[in-house]
Design an enzyme around this catalytic site. Structure first.
Site, short mmCIF file in Angstrom:
data_model
loop_
_atom_site.label_atom_id
_atom_site.label_comp_id
_atom_site.label_asym_id
_atom_site.label_seq_id
_atom_site.Cartn_x
_atom_site.Cartn_y
_atom_site.Cartn_z
N SER A 131 0.81 -1.21 0.00
CA SER A 131 0.00 0.00 0.00
C SER A 131 0.85 1.26 0.00
CB SER A 131 -0.91 0.00 1.25
OG SER A 131 -1.69 -1.16 1.29
N SER A 134 -4.20 -3.43 -2.37
CA SER A 134 -3.40 -2.25 -2.07
C SER A 134 -4.28 -1.15 -1.49
CB SER A 134 -2.73 -1.74 -3.35
OG SER A 134 -1.84 -0.69 -3.07
N ASP A 178 -4.41 2.46 -1.17
CA ASP A 178 -3.81 3.67 -1.74
C ASP A 178 -4.69 4.85 -1.36
OD1 ASP A 178 -1.90 2.01 -3.02
OD2 ASP A 178 -3.34 1.62 -4.62
#
Length: 351
Positions: free
Chosen positions: A238, A276, A278
């Site tokens: 991440s 992930s 983000d």
């Protein structure tokens, strides 16, 4: 070895000029502090983690709030406080970065700090909204040991200064991995000038994402980039991106700025995987909003959306994010962690 930022290695990112320090503390009044934990534990365990604190100004953040917003590029994350930031468009605590399992401890430490600074919280006024972002550093860090305590969060806040930001394997970036190489904390800034107006935009990232084969190293002049680290087999991770500016923006405009950070993220090769997290957090300290006021109306000034400054700020967000991620890579040093693992630093083999 004193590792260098990407620009010091002769690689120029983007067209806009950087601030004097080329980091988020170029934005007036912004402070950054770290608490770094590197310690051999029992058996094959290793503490390789920490906390990073970003303070939007040097005053009392709860009493003098700043305008803020967030943008989720992909929501596989465990942040705290962003629901209220989205709802009210205000930030009233430091932005704290750490590992996934340490979010509760860091939130508690930040709460203790804010309670000491504000006797009215939870008594004569309401509660406080604490913002903590995270990435998973369990490849190097024995994350199950819960190595971060509330004292580490307080220490990171107390260590905050307007000096050049320490980057690489420090603070919340101590155990992070990026494109199979050592990642961590990176920062960059841009100066925007238009119609006699001059503003600064800064970015700080906690970079912990990407596979080696996704990194477009030839774009940056790297050659023969080899990495035999077993971290290359680690699942994509991440990134937390923090954008700060002294340009007078409202919360809606800050979300628009935050969205442009995804442009910089994509330029370095991220495909924003399913797993992930983000997340972008953006704030402006151009104006503060008092916690207590007898006025019914709040008078603030904002840039026009159709101004040239807005377009330049969009560009600045993309460029500063791209360079901050690269600085996290070029500043980070080879780091050992749990189970005898080691993640190599990005080699300086430029053309």
């Amino acid at each position: 070895m004193n590792r260098q930022k990407i620009r010091e290695l002769g690689v120029k990112i983007g067209a806009l000029p950087t601030g004097e320090k080329n980091c988020i503390t170029d934005v007036r009044s912004v402070l950054v502090g770290h608490s770094t934990i590197k310690e051999k534990l029992a058996g094959t365990d290793y503490a390789c983690t920490g906390v990073t604190a970003i303070l939007p100004h040097e005053g009392n953040i709860f009493q003098q709030k700043v305008i803020a917003n967030s943008y989720t590029i992909n929501g596989f994350g465990k942040t705290t406080g962003l629901v209220q930031v989205e709802e009210l468009g205000q930030l009233e605590s430091p932005i704290m970065l750490t590992n996934t399992f340490s979010v509760p401890a860091v939130a508690e430490g930040t709460l203790h700090y804010l309670l000491r600074e504000n006797s009215d919280i939870g008594d004569t006024t309401g509660t406080v909204n604490i913002v903590v972002g995270e990435c998973n550093d369990s490849y190097l860090n024995s994350i199950r040991q819960l190595n971060v305590t509330k004292e580490h969060a307080i220490q990171a806040i107390r260590n905050a200064s307007q000096d050049r930001v320490e980057e690489g394997a420090v603070g919340g970036g101590t155990g992070m991995v990026c494109f199979g190489f050592k990642g961590g904390i990176g920062s960059s800034s841009r100066i925007v000038s238009s119609n006699e107006k001059c503003y600064t935009l800064g970015c700080l990232v906690q970079a912990n994402f990407g596979k080696k084969e996704e990194f477009p190293y030839l774009r940056y002049g790297l050659k023969n980039l080899e990495n035999n680290s077993t971290a290359s087999k680690q699942p994509p991770g991440s990134i937390i991106i923090v954008i700060a500016t002294d340009a007078p923006l409202d919360a809606r405009q800050l979300k628009r700025i935050a969205k442009r950070a995804s442009v910089g993220l994509s330029r370095v090769g991220s495909n924003i995987h399913n797993g992930s997290g983000d997340i972008v957090i953006a704030f402006s300290n151009a104006q503060t909003i008092p916690h207590n006021s007898s006025d019914v109306l709040e008078t603030l000034t904002f840039l026009r959306d159709d101004s040239e400054c807005m377009n330049l700020l969009f560009q600045a967000a993309a460029e500063a994010t791209e360079e901050a991620i690269l600085n996290a890579l070029t500043k980070a040093t080879t780091t050992k962690g749990r189970n005898g693992r080691k993640v190599e630093q990005l080699p300086y083999n430029f053309k």
